[in-house]
Design a protein around this motif. Structure first.
Motif, PDB file in Angstrom:
ATOM      1  N   PRO A  85       0.830  -1.209   0.000  1.00  0.00           N
ATOM      2  CA  PRO A  85       0.000   0.000   0.000  1.00  0.00           C
ATOM      3  C   PRO A  85       0.862   1.255   0.000  1.00  0.00           C
ATOM      4  CG  PRO A  85       0.011  -1.025   2.177  1.00  0.00           C
ATOM      5  CD  PRO A  85       0.718  -1.981   1.251  1.00  0.00           C
ATOM      6  N   GLU A  86       0.255   2.387  -0.332  1.00  0.00           N
ATOM      7  CA  GLU A  86       0.958   3.663  -0.369  1.00  0.00           C
ATOM      8  C   GLU A  86       1.530   3.976   1.013  1.00  0.00           C
ATOM      9  OE1 GLU A  86       1.935   7.325  -2.469  1.00  0.00           O
ATOM     10  OE2 GLU A  86       1.059   5.452  -3.174  1.00  0.00           O
ATOM     11  N   PRO A  87       2.841   4.340   1.095  1.00  0.00           N
ATOM     12  CA  PRO A  87       3.419   4.703   2.395  1.00  0.00           C
ATOM     13  C   PRO A  87       2.663   5.884   3.005  1.00  0.00           C
ATOM     14  CG  PRO A  87       5.144   4.373   0.753  1.00  0.00           C
ATOM     15  CD  PRO A  87       3.843   4.372   0.015  1.00  0.00           C
ATOM     16  N   GLN A  88       2.615   5.921   4.342  1.00  0.00           N
ATOM     17  CA  GLN A  88       1.866   6.957   5.037  1.00  0.00           C
ATOM     18  C   GLN A  88       2.754   7.977   5.737  1.00  0.00           C
ATOM     19  OE1 GLN A  88      -1.529   7.144   4.733  1.00  0.00           O
ATOM     20  NE2 GLN A  88      -1.174   5.465   3.274  1.00  0.00           N
ATOM     21  N   ASN A  89       4.006   7.622   5.998  1.00  0.00           N
ATOM     22  CA  ASN A  89       4.913   8.547   6.677  1.00  0.00           C
ATOM     23  C   ASN A  89       6.321   8.351   6.121  1.00  0.00           C
ATOM     24  OD1 ASN A  89       6.089   6.267   8.155  1.00  0.00           O
ATOM     25  ND2 ASN A  89       4.166   6.296   9.310  1.00  0.00           N
ATOM     26  N   ARG A  90       7.244   9.225   6.541  1.00  0.00           N
ATOM     27  CA  ARG A  90       8.595   9.194   5.970  1.00  0.00           C
ATOM     28  C   ARG A  90       9.306   7.878   6.283  1.00  0.00           C
ATOM     29  NH1 ARG A  90      13.786  11.870   7.163  1.00  0.00           N
ATOM     30  NH2 ARG A  90      14.819  12.269   5.158  1.00  0.00           N
TER      31      ARG A  90
ATOM     32  N   ALA B 165       1.891  26.049  -2.892  1.00  0.00           N
ATOM     33  CA  ALA B 165       2.562  25.445  -1.743  1.00  0.00           C
ATOM     34  C   ALA B 165       3.799  26.266  -1.412  1.00  0.00           C
ATOM     35  CB  ALA B 165       2.958  23.997  -2.045  1.00  0.00           C
ATOM     36  N   PRO B 166       4.171  26.364  -0.132  1.00  0.00           N
ATOM     37  CA  PRO B 166       5.383  27.106   0.250  1.00  0.00           C
ATOM     38  C   PRO B 166       6.641  26.377  -0.213  1.00  0.00           C
ATOM     39  CG  PRO B 166       4.429  25.996   2.150  1.00  0.00           C
ATOM     40  CD  PRO B 166       3.456  25.822   1.039  1.00  0.00           C
ATOM     41  N   TYR B 167       7.703  27.134  -0.366  1.00  0.00           N
ATOM     42  CA  TYR B 167       8.967  26.565  -0.843  1.00  0.00           C
ATOM     43  C   TYR B 167       9.536  25.597   0.184  1.00  0.00           C
ATOM     44  CZ  TYR B 167      13.900  26.198  -2.039  1.00  0.00           C
ATOM     45  OH  TYR B 167      15.148  25.723  -2.338  1.00  0.00           O
ATOM     46  N   SER B 168      10.072  24.489  -0.300  1.00  0.00           N
ATOM     47  CA  SER B 168      10.737  23.513   0.555  1.00  0.00           C
ATOM     48  C   SER B 168      12.071  23.148  -0.080  1.00  0.00           C
ATOM     49  CB  SER B 168       9.872  22.254   0.719  1.00  0.00           C
ATOM     50  OG  SER B 168      10.591  21.247   1.398  1.00  0.00           O
ATOM     51  N   PRO B 169      13.172  23.303   0.645  1.00  0.00           N
ATOM     52  CA  PRO B 169      14.482  22.962   0.057  1.00  0.00           C
ATOM     53  C   PRO B 169      14.666  21.459  -0.143  1.00  0.00           C
ATOM     54  CG  PRO B 169      14.719  23.519   2.373  1.00  0.00           C
ATOM     55  CD  PRO B 169      13.293  23.818   2.018  1.00  0.00           C
TER      56      PRO B 169
ATOM     57  N   HIS C 269       9.216  18.236   8.865  1.00  0.00           N
ATOM     58  CA  HIS C 269       8.867  17.327   9.951  1.00  0.00           C
ATOM     59  C   HIS C 269       7.697  16.420   9.559  1.00  0.00           C
ATOM     60  CE1 HIS C 269       6.286  20.859  10.322  1.00  0.00           C
ATOM     61  NE2 HIS C 269       5.413  20.086  10.968  1.00  0.00           N
ATOM     62  N   THR C 270       7.025  16.797   8.478  1.00  0.00           N
ATOM     63  CA  THR C 270       5.958  15.955   7.916  1.00  0.00           C
ATOM     64  C   THR C 270       6.156  15.828   6.403  1.00  0.00           C
ATOM     65  OG1 THR C 270       4.503  17.858   7.624  1.00  0.00           O
ATOM     66  CG2 THR C 270       4.282  16.612   9.686  1.00  0.00           C
TER      67      THR C 270
ATOM     68  N   ILE D  31      21.533  14.982  -4.418  1.00  0.00           N
ATOM     69  CA  ILE D  31      20.788  13.763  -4.122  1.00  0.00           C
ATOM     70  C   ILE D  31      21.153  13.316  -2.718  1.00  0.00           C
ATOM     71  CG2 ILE D  31      20.368  11.379  -4.809  1.00  0.00           C
ATOM     72  CD1 ILE D  31      21.234  12.168  -7.637  1.00  0.00           C
ATOM     73  N   SER D  32      20.155  13.206  -1.847  1.00  0.00           N
ATOM     74  CA  SER D  32      20.404  12.864  -0.445  1.00  0.00           C
ATOM     75  C   SER D  32      20.781  11.394  -0.314  1.00  0.00           C
ATOM     76  CB  SER D  32      19.161  13.160   0.398  1.00  0.00           C
ATOM     77  OG  SER D  32      18.796  14.515   0.288  1.00  0.00           O
ATOM     78  N   HIS D  33      21.734  11.167   0.615  1.00  0.00           N
ATOM     79  CA  HIS D  33      22.118   9.786   0.929  1.00  0.00           C
ATOM     80  C   HIS D  33      21.279   9.351   2.112  1.00  0.00           C
ATOM     81  CE1 HIS D  33      24.489   6.170   1.420  1.00  0.00           C
ATOM     82  NE2 HIS D  33      24.676   6.483   2.699  1.00  0.00           N
ATOM     83  N   LEU D  34      20.382   8.422   1.900  1.00  0.00           N
ATOM     84  CA  LEU D  34      19.429   8.029   2.931  1.00  0.00           C
ATOM     85  C   LEU D  34      19.514   6.536   3.191  1.00  0.00           C
ATOM     86  CD1 LEU D  34      16.323   9.972   1.567  1.00  0.00           C
ATOM     87  CD2 LEU D  34      17.824  10.703   3.413  1.00  0.00           C
ATOM     88  N   THR D  35      19.043   6.150   4.361  1.00  0.00           N
ATOM     89  CA  THR D  35      18.853   4.739   4.699  1.00  0.00           C
ATOM     90  C   THR D  35      17.504   4.626   5.387  1.00  0.00           C
ATOM     91  OG1 THR D  35      19.817   4.906   6.915  1.00  0.00           O
ATOM     92  CG2 THR D  35      21.334   4.475   5.076  1.00  0.00           C
ATOM     93  N   PRO D  36      16.965   3.433   5.510  1.00  0.00           N
ATOM     94  CA  PRO D  36      15.674   3.286   6.184  1.00  0.00           C
ATOM     95  C   PRO D  36      15.663   3.778   7.622  1.00  0.00           C
ATOM     96  CG  PRO D  36      16.172   1.329   4.896  1.00  0.00           C
ATOM     97  CD  PRO D  36      17.408   2.190   4.873  1.00  0.00           C
ATOM     98  N   CYS D  37      16.847   4.022   8.217  1.00  0.00           N
ATOM     99  CA  CYS D  37      16.892   4.491   9.611  1.00  0.00           C
ATOM    100  C   CYS D  37      16.945   6.007   9.706  1.00  0.00           C
ATOM    101  CB  CYS D  37      18.112   3.904  10.318  1.00  0.00           C
ATOM    102  SG  CYS D  37      18.063   2.104  10.449  1.00  0.00           S
ATOM    103  N   ASP D  38      17.031   6.726   8.580  1.00  0.00           N
ATOM    104  CA  ASP D  38      17.142   8.196   8.606  1.00  0.00           C
ATOM    105  C   ASP D  38      15.784   8.833   8.839  1.00  0.00           C
ATOM    106  OD1 ASP D  38      19.811   7.966   8.132  1.00  0.00           O
ATOM    107  OD2 ASP D  38      19.668   8.286   5.972  1.00  0.00           O
ATOM    108  N   HIS D  39      15.306   8.795  10.035  1.00  0.00           N
ATOM    109  CA  HIS D  39      14.025   9.418  10.332  1.00  0.00           C
ATOM    110  C   HIS D  39      13.988   9.859  11.788  1.00  0.00           C
ATOM    111  CE1 HIS D  39      13.513   5.065  11.109  1.00  0.00           C
ATOM    112  NE2 HIS D  39      12.782   5.476  12.150  1.00  0.00           N
TER     113      HIS D  39
END
Length: 562
Positions: A372-377, A500-504, A524-525, A554-562
């Protein structure tokens, strides 16, 4: 005086209705003669009175009187044997429902073999003969039997429709041609037929082409349906095997766990029973000692009291060997966590959507499940996809850095070698990774007044500065653009402004199987900016377009980056 020899033709004394020698002949003002009965029957069956031979119309039905002179002549000719009725044609057939009847047959009518557009009548084989033998009738226009001859007459002039008016696109008679259609463009029916026949040929060709296309589409659709059924059966079989194995595994794990818990229970019970038995013995011994001591304390004999005191007041040792703790929980915390995780996984699987088969003309249909579609980050990051910029696509005004994770637009050209994938005018760059058949998520950090974030098929044009190359301005790409303090989403030259307001930081979620591409403002959301819903048919390459002094990382992310 010698008798004069008279030469006559049988045709001169033949009724053009019955084609026999005249009987009780009557003559009309137009000069044609017929049998009295034939002409009377003919008029009785017609709505108007006209000459069966020349079609001359009478306003009032004339009174029919026998032509005495002609009757005497016919009688004499019959006596001399110069006239005889024509033999019946072997091909004559009586008309049946659906046939065109002969207009000149009396009584039971024969089937018409031809219709005359000049006489505006239909004829059987016998009554048609004068059209081949009588000189005045040989020029008449014959056609296949037609029961709607009245439709071939001009309603206004009651003349044959012999011409076509191209100005008003209608058939007209010669009288119309010299009156109300005098100044119009007119052609013969045959000429217009030839022109219309060509158009008909073109229409038939188009119908044939479209018919072939539809038949091909139907054939492909049936093939796709067959493949879909095979895919369904295959997937059902695989799912059945997988879930059967999973159920068997769960049942086996449940059985073993139950056995282990029961074995532990048995061991603990045996230990407890041993301790309890020992405790009962000690309690019994202590009660006996208690009774003896009470009895001793109540004796009046001082000597007996003193002599027995030492032996009765020595108590058995009170050790720790009988201490026992009953286990209240037989399941470990780790086991409970594993079972809870398994339960959540199964609940997620039950919420997955089934993908429908791919559009006609592409790959064979495949039925799979998607989450299903993800609901949060946190859930989005489970689909994180690492990306790297492809230097072979970078426009020369773009500089790559940080291990090809960052792109910056500068005022000077880089000395990149020529490459067929390089954008020569559009200041753009694509990533090396081809995304297809799955769900992917990535985030970028933006800096500057203008940047365009999107995805494209590999076939996006690289040469030129037109819409065929720009992200979002063709059918091979779509994008989210920040410029002039507003967001704009684009696809195939269709643009939509997003409030929508600007988001970096921008997050991009691609659900390739479902044909969904979503852009999010990340803080934060997660705030959805826009979602494209389409049908992807090729792998997609993330890409970026920049102007001077702008950059995207391009951000370097992992599933724990939250």
């Amino acid at each position: 005086m010698a008798e004069t020899q008279l030469f006559v033709s049988q045709d001169d004394f033949t009724c053009s209705v019955c084609l026999h020698t005249l009987t009780d002949p009557v003559s009309l003002h137009c000069g044609h003669s017929f049998c009295l009965k034939c002409l009377s029957d003919y008029w009785d069956q017609s709505q108007m009175c006209s000459c069966p031979q020349c079609r001359h119309t009478f306003m009032l039905r004339p009174e029919l009187n026998r032509n005495t002179l002609l009757n005497e002549v016919v009688k004499k000719l019959k006596k001399t044997g110069l006239t005889s009725p024509p033999p019946p044609s072997p091909s004559q057939n009586y008309a049946i429902p659906g046939d065109v009847e002969c207009d000149f047959c009396t009584g039971k009518k024969f089937r018409a073999v031809k219709s005359c557009l000049t006489c505006m009548a239909s004829y059987c084989q016998t009554h048609l003969q004068p059209h081949f033998e009588v000189a005045a009738w040989k020029g008449h226009k014959l056609t296949d039997p037609d029961r709607n001859l009245e439709e071939k007459l001009c309603e206004k002039h009651q003349k044959s429709l012999e011409m076509f008016c191209r100005t008003e696109k209608t058939c007209i008679c010669m009288m119309c041609a010299v009156t109300e259609h005098n100044s119009h463009e007119k052609v013969e029916l045959e000429t217009e037929r030839e022109e219309k026949q060509k158009q008909l040929g073109v229409a038939l060709s188009d119908i044939k082409r479209r018919l072939e296309e539809r038949e091909k589409t139907l054939k492909e659709m049936r093939r796709a349906m067959d493949e879909m059924k095979i895919s369904v059966e295959r997937d059902m079989e695989e799912n059945e095997k997988s879930f059967t194995a999973l159920i068997r595994c769960i049942e086996e794990a449940h059985r073993k766990l139950t056995e282990r818990i029961k074995e532990q229970e048995k061991r603990e019970t045996e230990k407890a029973e041993g301790v309890m038995e020992q405790l009962e013995k000690e309690i019994e011994e202590l009660k006996r000692r208690e009774a003896e001591l009470k009895e001793l304390s109540e004796t009046k004999d001082h000597l007996h009291f003193l002599q027995s005191f030492s032996s009765h007041c020595v108590l058995p040792a009170n050790g720790d060997s009988l201490s026992f703790t009953v286990a209240a929980d037989f399941s470990s915390e780790d086991l409970l966590k594993e079972l809870s995780g398994l339960k959540k996984s199964l609940e997620k699987i039950s919420q997955w959507d089934t993908l429908t088969w791919t559009p006609l003309g592409h790959e064979a249909p495949i039925f799979t499940l998607r989450p299903p579609e993800p609901q949060n980050r946190e859930e989005f990051l489970q689909y994180f996809c690492p990306l790297t910029l492809d230097i072979n696509t970078a426009n020369r005004y773009l500089r790559l850095s940080e291990g090809n994770k960052k792109v910056t637009c500068e005022g000077t050209k880089a000395k990149y070698p020529d490459h067929p994938d390089r954008f020569d005018h559009c200041v753009q760059v694509l990533c090396r990774e081809a995304l297809t058949g799955t769900c992917c998520y990535w985030e970028v950090e933006c800096s500057g007044d203008f940047m365009r974030i999107g995805v494209a098929y590999k076939g996006l044009s690289r040469k030129g500065d037109g819409g065929e190359c720009s992200l979002g301005y063709n059918d091979k790409s779509c994008s989210l653009q920040w410029s002039h303090s507003k967001y704009i989403v684009s696809h195939n030259e269709k643009q939509t402004v997003i409030s929508a307001p600007y988001s970096p930081r921008i997050g991009v979620y691609l659900d390739w199987p479902a044909g969904s591409l979503s852009f999010y403002s990340v803080s934060h959301t997660m705030t959805l900016l826009h979602r494209f819903n389409t049908s992807f048919t090729e792998p997609l390459y993330p890409g970026f377009s920049l102007l001077y002094n702008c950059s995207v990382t391009i951000s370097h992310l992992t599933p724990c980056d939250h």
